[in-house]
Design a protein around this motif. Structure first.
Motif, short mmCIF file in Angstrom:
data_model
loop_
_atom_site.label_atom_id
_atom_site.label_comp_id
_atom_site.label_asym_id
_atom_site.label_seq_id
_atom_site.Cartn_x
_atom_site.Cartn_y
_atom_site.Cartn_z
N ASP A 146 0.87 -1.17 0.00
CA ASP A 146 0.00 0.00 0.00
C ASP A 146 0.91 1.23 0.00
OD1 ASP A 146 -1.75 2.06 0.44
OD2 ASP A 146 -2.56 1.30 2.31
N GLN A 147 0.91 1.96 -1.09
CA GLN A 147 1.83 3.10 -1.24
C GLN A 147 1.53 4.22 -0.25
OE1 GLN A 147 4.51 2.90 -3.08
NE2 GLN A 147 3.89 0.88 -3.84
N GLU A 148 0.31 4.24 0.29
CA GLU A 148 -0.07 5.29 1.24
C GLU A 148 0.16 4.88 2.69
OE1 GLU A 148 -4.04 6.48 0.42
OE2 GLU A 148 -3.62 7.06 -1.66
N LYS A 149 0.70 3.69 2.88
CA LYS A 149 0.92 3.19 4.24
C LYS A 149 2.02 3.99 4.93
CE LYS A 149 1.88 -1.21 6.61
NZ LYS A 149 2.18 -2.64 6.39
N LYS A 150 1.73 4.44 6.13
CA LYS A 150 2.68 5.23 6.90
C LYS A 150 2.81 4.64 8.31
CE LYS A 150 1.45 9.48 4.42
NZ LYS A 150 0.91 10.86 4.55
N GLU A 151 3.77 5.18 9.05
CA GLU A 151 3.92 4.74 10.44
C GLU A 151 2.64 5.06 11.20
OE1 GLU A 151 6.90 5.23 14.30
OE2 GLU A 151 7.13 6.55 12.55
N LYS A 152 2.16 4.08 11.95
CA LYS A 152 0.94 4.28 12.70
C LYS A 152 1.08 3.66 14.08
CE LYS A 152 -1.20 0.19 10.55
NZ LYS A 152 0.01 -0.31 9.91
N GLU A 153 0.18 4.01 14.96
CA GLU A 153 0.27 3.51 16.33
C GLU A 153 -0.07 2.03 16.43
OE1 GLU A 153 -1.99 5.82 19.06
OE2 GLU A 153 -0.69 7.58 18.92
N LEU A 154 -1.13 1.61 15.71
CA LEU A 154 -1.58 0.22 15.79
C LEU A 154 -0.71 -0.68 14.92
CD1 LEU A 154 -3.76 -1.72 16.93
CD2 LEU A 154 -5.04 -1.32 14.81
N ILE A 155 -0.14 -1.73 15.52
CA ILE A 155 0.70 -2.69 14.80
C ILE A 155 -0.12 -3.95 14.52
CG2 ILE A 155 2.82 -4.05 14.85
CD1 ILE A 155 3.31 -1.06 14.85
N ASN A 170 -4.18 -10.76 13.45
CA ASN A 170 -5.12 -11.14 12.40
C ASN A 170 -4.85 -12.59 11.99
OD1 ASN A 170 -6.14 -8.37 12.08
ND2 ASN A 170 -4.10 -7.96 11.26
N LEU A 171 -5.85 -13.44 12.15
CA LEU A 171 -5.73 -14.84 11.82
C LEU A 171 -6.63 -15.15 10.62
CD1 LEU A 171 -5.79 -16.35 15.42
CD2 LEU A 171 -3.79 -15.88 14.00
N VAL A 172 -6.01 -15.46 9.48
CA VAL A 172 -6.75 -15.70 8.24
C VAL A 172 -6.68 -17.18 7.90
CG1 VAL A 172 -6.97 -15.12 5.81
CG2 VAL A 172 -6.17 -13.38 7.44
N GLN A 207 -1.60 -5.96 3.04
CA GLN A 207 -1.18 -4.57 2.88
C GLN A 207 -1.28 -3.78 4.18
OE1 GLN A 207 -3.75 -3.41 -0.39
NE2 GLN A 207 -2.11 -3.63 -1.88
N LYS A 208 -2.22 -4.11 5.02
CA LYS A 208 -2.35 -3.38 6.28
C LYS A 208 -1.50 -3.99 7.40
CE LYS A 208 -6.30 -5.37 8.79
NZ LYS A 208 -7.61 -5.09 9.39
N SER A 209 -0.85 -5.11 7.08
CA SER A 209 -0.04 -5.81 8.08
C SER A 209 1.33 -5.15 8.24
CB SER A 209 0.15 -7.28 7.69
OG SER A 209 -1.09 -7.94 7.59
N ASP A 210 1.86 -5.25 9.44
CA ASP A 210 3.20 -4.72 9.74
C ASP A 210 4.20 -5.85 9.94
OD1 ASP A 210 2.59 -1.72 10.15
OD2 ASP A 210 1.07 -2.73 11.36
N ILE A 211 3.70 -7.01 10.39
CA ILE A 211 4.56 -8.18 10.63
C ILE A 211 3.77 -9.42 10.21
CG2 ILE A 211 5.86 -9.51 12.34
CD1 ILE A 211 5.74 -6.96 14.15
N PHE A 212 4.43 -10.32 9.51
CA PHE A 212 3.80 -11.59 9.16
C PHE A 212 4.51 -12.71 9.92
CE2 PHE A 212 3.33 -15.52 6.80
CZ PHE A 212 1.96 -15.55 6.62
N VAL A 213 3.74 -13.67 10.45
CA VAL A 213 4.33 -14.75 11.24
C VAL A 213 3.89 -16.11 10.71
CG1 VAL A 213 4.66 -15.71 13.55
CG2 VAL A 213 4.25 -13.26 13.27
N LEU A 214 4.86 -17.00 10.51
CA LEU A 214 4.61 -18.39 10.13
C LEU A 214 5.37 -19.27 11.13
CD1 LEU A 214 3.27 -20.22 7.97
CD2 LEU A 214 5.47 -20.22 6.78
N PRO A 215 4.72 -19.61 12.26
CA PRO A 215 5.42 -20.31 13.35
C PRO A 215 5.29 -21.83 13.32
CG PRO A 215 3.28 -19.56 14.11
CD PRO A 215 3.34 -19.26 12.63
N SER A 216 5.40 -22.43 12.14
CA SER A 216 5.19 -23.87 11.96
C SER A 216 6.12 -24.70 12.85
CB SER A 216 5.37 -24.25 10.50
OG SER A 216 4.53 -23.46 9.68
#
Length: 368
Positions: free
Chosen positions: A180-189, A224-226, A264-273
């Motif tokens: 997301d090109q408009e994504k900026k630093e935000k409080e919510l992670i 977020n759990l998808v 796009q709205k995510s800040d960190i992705f986790v794959l803890p297999s």
């Protein structure tokens, strides 16, 4: 060429093996090849692909003895087995004995089967007994990662038959999966996991992620759990018992455009297999393509998708303390997240872009 793909599942069933077969179908058809998919009967009516669902009285979940394939594949130039496929791998082995030179057999080795739980371990016994013989009948064996193969159940076979193997990494559409090109630093992670939540995907480590997330004392984080499946109920119960319902979102099954938005709205992705049934993790390259740094288990195949400390962090497999430490490091350091984000996007475009991999895969098939 006429190509048959033999696979234990196929979209809309959400599973890595089926999704890979779907991607291969699209790639090969774009090059003008005729592709037919043979799979167990799941009453799948939501695909435009040439899918032949075969009923079998010997079927348990994704395992099935598709005995009707015997003497049914002679009109194909290539038969491509996505391994493992319990029951049907034996049928293909027998068919290749009967019809020795009728078609070329290719095998894509997706994952080991030695750590399967319960009845699945029992179902894997015949496959393990004929595996080497089946591979000997194949023309080539493809895989997504040599790191995985070199540490897998078939490492000795690979060592003695290196010329038979061909590496085709999985790919991502970097024009669709983009930041997301408009994504900026935000409080919510936003911390995100994407993956199957059925019993076949017990190894994803979602319960560990939930537990670790609950221990992070930061009010400005969301999990977020998808994904969907019968294990989702137990994950929801775990979230409720930990008192973090307001901080965790369960998204279930998402259409592709919605999935991209979540990345796009995510800040960190986790794959803890938690074990070697995770052999690559296509979701990792989807996340990286959207400019999301990744935290994933130090498992063969998974760990080599990106460079530790550059596009994300490897964590010790099943180590919740290490996961918590790496999460905290990225949560509290925006500049590090931004640096890894830019590097992740660049890696996805330069190494895993669909156009690059499709060309490599098509060339591999056409030179067989």
């Amino acid at each position: 060429m006429k190509i048959a793909q033999i696979v234990c599942s196929y979209p809309p069933y959400k599973g890595g093996i089926g999704n890979v077969a779907k991607q291969y179908t699209k790639t090969l058809e774009e090059r003008g090849h005729k592709v037919t998919i043979f799979t167990p009967f799941f009453n799948n009516k939501k695909t435009k692909d040439d899918v032949r669902e075969i009923k079998s009285f010997l079927q348990f979940g994704n395992a099935a003895v598709l005995y009707r394939l015997l003497n049914s594949l002679n009109n194909f130039d290539i038969v491509y087995l996505h391994y493992p496929f319990f029951g049907t791998d034996l049928i293909l082995y027998l068919d290749k004995i009967i019809n020795k030179n009728k078609y070329k057999l290719l095998v894509h080795y997706h994952m080991d089967t030695s750590s399967l739980p319960g009845i699945k371990k029992f179902l894997a016994v015949p496959s393990n007994l004929i595996k080497k013989c089946l591979f000997n009948k194949s023309t080539k064996i493809s895989c997504a990662s040599l790191d995985y193969i070199e540490n897998s159940d078939i490492k000795k076979y690979y060592k003695n038959n290196k010329n038979k193997f061909f590496v085709v990494p999985f790919s991502v559409d970097t024009e669709l999966f983009k930041p997301d090109q408009e994504k900026k630093e935000k409080e919510l992670i936003n911390i995100t996991f994407v993956g199957g939540m059925d019993k076949a995907h017990y190894f994803k480590g979602v319960d560990n992620l939930i537990e670790v997330f609950s221990e992070i004392n930061d009010k400005k984080i969301k999990l977020n759990l998808v994904g969907y499946g019968e294990l989702q109920a137990s994950y929801k119960k775990q979230v409720k018992n930990l008192g973090i319902e307001k901080k965790v979102n369960f998204y279930g099954k998402l259409e592709l455009d919605k999935l991209v938005q979540i990345y796009q709205k995510s800040d960190i992705f986790v794959l803890p297999s938690i074990n070697s049934h995770e052999a690559f993790g296509i979701v990792q390259i989807e996340a990286m393509s959207c400019g999301v740094p990744v935290i994933s288990s130090d498992l063969p195949g998974v760990r080599s998708v990106y460079e530790d400390g550059v596009q994300g962090f490897n964590i010790k497999t099943g180590d919740k303390k290490d996961l918590k430490e790496k999460l905290n490091k990225l949560i509290t350091d925006y500049s590090l997240r931004k640096k890894m984000s830019d590097s992740a996007r660049m890696l996805a475009k330069n190494k895993y872009d669909k156009k690059i991999i499709d060309s490599k895969f098509s060339d591999f098939i056409e030179k067989i």
